[in-house]
Design a protein around this motif. Structure first.
Motif, mmCIF file in Angstrom:
data_model
loop_
_atom_site.group_PDB
_atom_site.id
_atom_site.type_symbol
_atom_site.label_atom_id
_atom_site.label_comp_id
_atom_site.label_asym_id
_atom_site.label_seq_id
_atom_site.Cartn_x
_atom_site.Cartn_y
_atom_site.Cartn_z
ATOM 1 N N GLU A 35 0.103 4.059 52.027
ATOM 2 C CA GLU A 35 -0.982 3.695 52.932
ATOM 3 C C GLU A 35 -0.621 3.905 54.396
ATOM 4 N N ALA A 36 0.438 4.661 54.664
ATOM 5 C CA ALA A 36 0.800 4.951 56.054
ATOM 6 C C ALA A 36 -0.311 5.777 56.708
ATOM 7 N N PRO A 37 -0.608 5.541 57.981
ATOM 8 C CA PRO A 37 -1.661 6.302 58.655
ATOM 9 C C PRO A 37 -1.341 7.798 58.662
ATOM 10 N N PRO A 38 -2.300 8.662 58.379
ATOM 11 C CA PRO A 38 -2.079 10.109 58.450
ATOM 12 C C PRO A 38 -1.704 10.541 59.863
ATOM 13 N N SER A 39 -1.098 11.701 59.953
ATOM 14 C CA SER A 39 -0.615 12.179 61.250
ATOM 15 C C SER A 39 -1.736 12.329 62.262
ATOM 16 N N GLY A 41 13.446 19.089 48.668
ATOM 17 C CA GLY A 41 14.324 17.932 48.733
ATOM 18 C C GLY A 41 14.684 17.466 50.126
ATOM 19 N N VAL A 42 14.010 18.015 51.149
ATOM 20 C CA VAL A 42 14.282 17.546 52.510
ATOM 21 C C VAL A 42 13.810 16.093 52.654
ATOM 22 N N PHE A 43 12.608 15.827 52.135
ATOM 23 C CA PHE A 43 12.070 14.466 52.072
ATOM 24 C C PHE A 43 11.519 14.233 50.677
ATOM 25 N N THR A 44 11.210 12.997 50.375
ATOM 26 C CA THR A 44 10.560 12.674 49.113
ATOM 27 C C THR A 44 9.119 12.285 49.394
ATOM 28 N N ALA A 45 8.328 12.170 48.326
ATOM 29 C CA ALA A 45 6.942 11.747 48.497
ATOM 30 C C ALA A 45 6.863 10.359 49.117
ATOM 31 N N ASP A 46 7.921 9.570 48.948
ATOM 32 C CA ASP A 46 7.931 8.212 49.506
ATOM 33 C C ASP A 46 8.384 8.174 50.959
ATOM 34 N N THR A 47 9.156 9.168 51.388
ATOM 35 C CA THR A 47 9.698 9.137 52.755
ATOM 36 C C THR A 47 8.988 10.086 53.712
ATOM 37 N N VAL A 48 8.112 10.953 53.191
ATOM 38 C CA VAL A 48 7.514 11.971 54.057
ATOM 39 C C VAL A 48 6.597 11.353 55.104
ATOM 40 N N ALA A 49 5.936 10.235 54.800
ATOM 41 C CA ALA A 49 5.062 9.606 55.796
ATOM 42 C C ALA A 49 5.872 9.074 56.977
ATOM 43 N N ALA A 50 7.015 8.462 56.687
ATOM 44 C CA ALA A 50 7.874 7.964 57.765
ATOM 45 C C ALA A 50 8.393 9.127 58.608
ATOM 46 N N ARG A 65 17.733 14.385 66.721
ATOM 47 C CA ARG A 65 18.516 13.170 66.480
ATOM 48 C C ARG A 65 17.876 12.265 65.428
ATOM 49 N N ASP A 66 16.559 12.104 65.531
ATOM 50 C CA ASP A 66 15.889 11.111 64.694
ATOM 51 C C ASP A 66 15.396 11.665 63.365
ATOM 52 N N LEU A 67 15.120 12.962 63.316
ATOM 53 C CA LEU A 67 14.451 13.520 62.140
ATOM 54 C C LEU A 67 15.228 14.650 61.466
#
Length: 383
Positions: A233-237, A69-78, A124-126
């Motif tokens: 469709e976010a670019p992979p790391s 629950g740290v991130f969701t499948a929708d927010t992990v790319a960001a 700070r950001d993540l």
């Protein structure tokens, strides 16, 4: 003080056994995390592979960050984009590249910031917005080459990572590096059945996708972690890391363009990057291809423990030189060349030159790799 000696010995033995099994990376990560957690508790772990040449991130495994629950499948790319920013765009503490250069490639956020984590852009950001105040990071290095990294997180209700945790993880870092290499060897043994054409992606100065060709969609999908949503469709790391590296390096038209080999569950994908001509500065064009390249071939050899000199000899063997010709080319004695060839065969599990070429170079690998090894004569496969 380290974890108890018996406890630590058991951890080292368990992780070493896992590494010898050549598990797929996702399974290896899960098995190591479970065993490591018995000694160094954490709420979530995120693993990465690193390119041993450039130390760029080539893949990530954020499954636990999503399941916990740290991130969701929708927010992990960001979140991944923010991580890339802290690694390559801004000054930050405990970057993977910096850790890889240390004698002990393990560190905590608290120690790196002298107890003031807000000094870190990553915090700070993540981390702070995600409710992760405590972070332990490690890079896994073998023979001076980094193969992977891990981020361990603890939530606010947990105590911070201690010096004992750092020392314990450092004690098994070399063993884990060997395990990641073994998993990469497993991945390198795969070859995709398809013959997908190369794809092209053009990233804008802020990593927005300005252009993408149809073949690139399938290749990008293969590079994304399984936990990421199919329609993301976010670019992979790996693309983001390579783009950042390309923008930051000196632009010499005569130098080779940056390239990395990315492991996926369906084989290796090679990325070649360059600054896009014209338009806004900072645009990066990246070509993606399943076809083998010098980068993927070099890693295939290196993950089997082949040394730089042995890789050089492998290239000359594949081009058909005899032992005396190789000795003359490299200014070595024929006996030394024969010793290197025997070592090559032992490490790659082959018994002949023809088998070495088939096993490692797989037909189309040789032309590009050999282009960097100019010769004045050719020979046969005769010993």
């Amino acid at each position: 003080m380290l974890a108890g000696r018996c406890e630590l010995d058991r951890l080292v033995d368990d992780v070493a056994r896992l590494g010898s099994r050549g598990l797929p990376r996702e399974q290896y990560y899960a098995e190591v995390t479970a065993r490591l957690r018995r000694v160094v508790p954490s709420d979530a772990a995120c693993w990465h592979t690193l390119d041993p040449q450039t130390r760029l991130m080539t893949s990530d495994a954020p499954h636990e960050l999503i399941s916990e629950g740290v991130f969701t499948a929708d927010t992990v790319a960001a979140a991944g984009a923010l991580l890339i920013a802290s690694e390559y765009f801004v000054e930050d503490v405990n970057t993977f590249a910096a850790l890889a250069s240390r004698r002990v490639p393990v560190g905590t956020l608290a120690h790196a910031t002298s107890g003031h984590p807000e000094r870190s852009a990553r915090y700070r950001d993540l981390l702070s917005p995600a409710g992760i105040p405590h972070e332990l990071r490690a890079v896994f290095v073998s023979r001076g080459r980094c193969w992977g990294a891990v981020h361990l997180a603890r939530r606010e209700h947990q105590p911070d990572f201690s010096a004992r945790d750092v020392a314990t993880l450092a004690s098994v870092a070399g063993v884990i590096a060997g395990g990641i290499r073994a998993s990469l060897r497993f991945d390198a043994g795969r070859r995709a059945a398809d013959t997908t054409s190369p794809g092209l992606v053009v990233l804008g100065p802020h990593d927005d996708v300005e252009m993408i060709t149809p073949p690139a969609y399938e290749l990008l999908a293969a590079m994304r972690p399984p936990a990421q949503t199919d329609d993301d469709e976010a670019p992979p790391s790996a693309l983001l890391a390579l783009a950042a590296f390309t923008r930051g390096r000196p632009q010499d038209p005569d130098s080779d363009q940056p390239a990395v080999a990315v492991p996926t569950s369906s084989g290796w994908i090679t990325l070649h990057s360059s600054l896009a001509d014209g338009g806004t500065p900072g645009r990066v064009a990246i070509v993606l291809e399943r076809a083998a390249s010098p980068e993927s071939t070099a890693i295939r050899l290196e993950i089997q423990g082949v040394t730089a000199r042995e890789r050089e000899i492998a290239t000359l063997l594949a081009r058909g030189l005899t032992n005396p010709q190789i000795a003359a080319r490299l200014v070595l004695s024929p006996y030394t060349v024969q010793d290197h060839i025997k070592s090559l065969f032992d490490k790659t599990g082959v018994s002949s030159r023809q088998e070495l070429v088939a096993h490692v170079f797989l037909d189309e690998y040789l032309p590009e790799l050999a282009a960097g090894t100019p010769l004045t004569s050719t020979g046969s496969f005769a010993r």
